[in-house]
Design an enzyme around this catalytic site. Structure first.
Site, PDB file in Angstrom:
ATOM      1  N   HIS A 117       9.553  18.678 -93.110  1.00 28.13           N
ATOM      2  CA  HIS A 117      10.112  17.582 -92.331  1.00 28.13           C
ATOM      3  C   HIS A 117       9.376  16.301 -92.697  1.00 28.13           C
ATOM      4  O   HIS A 117       8.352  16.341 -93.392  1.00 28.13           O
ATOM      5  CB  HIS A 117       9.994  17.861 -90.821  1.00 28.13           C
ATOM      6  CG  HIS A 117       8.603  18.129 -90.366  1.00 28.13           C
ATOM      7  ND1 HIS A 117       8.166  19.384 -90.011  1.00 28.13           N
ATOM      8  CD2 HIS A 117       7.542  17.315 -90.246  1.00 28.13           C
ATOM      9  CE1 HIS A 117       6.904  19.320 -89.685  1.00 28.13           C
ATOM     10  NE2 HIS A 117       6.488  18.075 -89.822  1.00 28.13           N
TER      11      HIS A 117
HETATM   12  C1  T46 Z   1       3.369  17.760 -89.176  1.00 32.20           C
HETATM   13  C2  T46 Z   1       2.704  18.947 -89.765  1.00 32.20           C
HETATM   14  C3  T46 Z   1       1.526  18.571 -90.618  1.00 32.20           C
HETATM   15  C4  T46 Z   1       4.081  20.858 -79.840  1.00 32.20           C
HETATM   16  O1  T46 Z   1       4.489  21.281 -78.734  1.00 32.20           O
HETATM   17  N1  T46 Z   1       3.258  19.761 -79.890  1.00 32.20           N
HETATM   18  C5  T46 Z   1       2.771  19.264 -81.064  1.00 32.20           C
HETATM   19  O2  T46 Z   1       2.036  18.263 -81.044  1.00 32.20           O
HETATM   20  C6  T46 Z   1       3.134  19.915 -82.289  1.00 32.20           C
HETATM   21  C7  T46 Z   1       2.629  19.386 -83.614  1.00 32.20           C
HETATM   22  C8  T46 Z   1       3.940  21.023 -82.219  1.00 32.20           C
HETATM   23  N2  T46 Z   1       4.390  21.475 -81.020  1.00 32.20           N
HETATM   24  C9  T46 Z   1       5.228  22.679 -80.992  1.00 32.20           C
HETATM   25  C10 T46 Z   1       6.625  22.504 -81.574  1.00 32.20           C
HETATM   26  C11 T46 Z   1       6.915  23.858 -82.170  1.00 32.20           C
HETATM   27  O3  T46 Z   1       7.491  24.689 -81.186  1.00 32.20           O
HETATM   28  O4  T46 Z   1       4.589  23.679 -81.789  1.00 32.20           O
HETATM   29  C12 T46 Z   1       5.539  24.423 -82.526  1.00 32.20           C
HETATM   30  C13 T46 Z   1       5.228  24.375 -84.011  1.00 32.20           C
HETATM   31  O5  T46 Z   1       5.460  23.050 -84.517  1.00 32.20           O
HETATM   32  P1  T46 Z   1       6.102  22.758 -85.975  1.00 32.20           P
HETATM   33  O6  T46 Z   1       7.036  23.835 -86.311  1.00 32.20           O
HETATM   34  O7  T46 Z   1       6.615  21.352 -85.959  1.00 32.20           O
HETATM   35  O8  T46 Z   1       4.795  22.859 -86.895  1.00 32.20           O
HETATM   36  P2  T46 Z   1       4.653  22.512 -88.446  1.00 32.20           P
HETATM   37  O9  T46 Z   1       3.415  23.184 -88.904  1.00 32.20           O
HETATM   38  O10 T46 Z   1       5.882  22.781 -89.200  1.00 32.20           O
HETATM   39  O11 T46 Z   1       4.415  20.909 -88.489  1.00 32.20           O
HETATM   40  C14 T46 Z   1       3.301  20.328 -87.854  1.00 32.20           C
HETATM   41  C15 T46 Z   1       3.727  19.088 -87.076  1.00 32.20           C
HETATM   42  O12 T46 Z   1       4.797  19.434 -86.185  1.00 32.20           O
HETATM   43  C16 T46 Z   1       4.183  17.959 -87.948  1.00 32.20           C
HETATM   44  O13 T46 Z   1       4.270  16.761 -87.199  1.00 32.20           O
HETATM   45  O14 T46 Z   1       3.384  16.698 -89.768  1.00 32.20           O
HETATM   46  O15 T46 Z   1       2.319  19.935 -88.811  1.00 32.20           O
END
Ligand code: T46
Length: 137
Positions: A49
Site C-alpha cells: 500500500h
Molecule cells: C505501513 C507499514 C510499514 C491498527 O489498528 N493501527 C495501526 O496503527 C496499524 C499500523 C495497524 N492497525 C491494524 C490494521 C490491521 O488490522 O493492524 C492490522 C495490520 O495492519 P496492516 O495490515 O496495515 O499492516 P502492514 O504491515 O501491512 O502495514 C503497516 C502499516 O499499516 C502501514 O501504514 O506503512 O506497516
C-alpha cells in the site's frame, strides 16, 4: 529515486548501546504514533500500500528485513538490519516488507494517527493518484 536512511547517534559505553530519538531533531516530524511488528513468518510479505499523507521511519530494532519502495516509476530495495538505522518513507510511496528474520522486530514511527482513509491499497489506484497529483502541479 532517493532513499533516505538515517544513521542515528549511538551512545555506547561498557554497559552496551543506547539510541535516543527526539522529534524534529532526529526524526523530521512530530511523532503521533508508534507501532511495531514481530513474530512475522519468514515467507510473509506485508504492506502493499501507499499513504496519501503520512511520513514514517522504519527501524528494525532487532533482526532484519527488507523493504521494497516504489514511487510509481522506480523501485529500490533497502535492507534494514541495524537497530540504529531508520528508513524514511514519505507520502506517495508504495511499500512492501519481506524477508523477515525470525527474530525481527520492525518498529515504525509515524507522523499521524491510524486512519484507514489514508491508505491506497490498490496499485493501479496508486499510479492514478500520483499521476493526477503531478498533473495538478
Ligand atoms: C505501513 C507499514 C510499514 C491498527 O489498528 N493501527 C495501526 O496503527 C496499524 C499500523 C495497524 N492497525 C491494524 C490494521 C490491521 O488490522 O493492524 C492490522 C495490520 O495492519 P496492516 O495490515 O496495515 O499492516 P502492514 O504491515 O501491512 O502495514 C503497516 C502499516 O499499516 C502501514 O501504514 O506503512 O506497516
Amino acid at each position: 529515486m532517493q532513499v533516505v536512511k538515517y544513521a542515528f547517534q549511538q551512545h555506547g559505553d561498557d554497559r552496551g548501546m543506547l539510541v535516543a530519538l527526539e522529534e524534529y531533531y532526529d526524526i523530521p516530524f512530530e511523532i503521533k504514533r508508534i507501532y511495531y511488528m514481530y513474530d512475522t513468518k519468514e515467507e510473509v510479505h506485508r504492506g502493499f500500500h501507499a499513504h496519501k499523507n503520512l511520513e514514517q521511519i522504519l527501524i528494525c530494532i532487532h533482526g532484519s528485513c527488507k523493504v521494497r519502495l516504489d514511487n510509481g516509476t522506480e523501485q529500490k530495495i533497502v535492507l534494514l538490519e541495524k537497530p540504529y538505522e531508520g528508513l524514511y518513507i514519505p507520502n506517495d510511496m508504495w511499500r512492501e516488507m519481506y524477508d523477515f528474520s525470525p527474530d525481527a522486530v520492525l518498529m515504525v514511527l509515524a507522523s499521524d494517527y491510524y486512519r484507514e482513509e489514508d491508505y491506497i491499497r490498490n496499485y493501479d489506484e496508486f499510479l492514478n493518484f500520483i499521476r493526477e497529483k503531478s498533473n495538478d502541479r
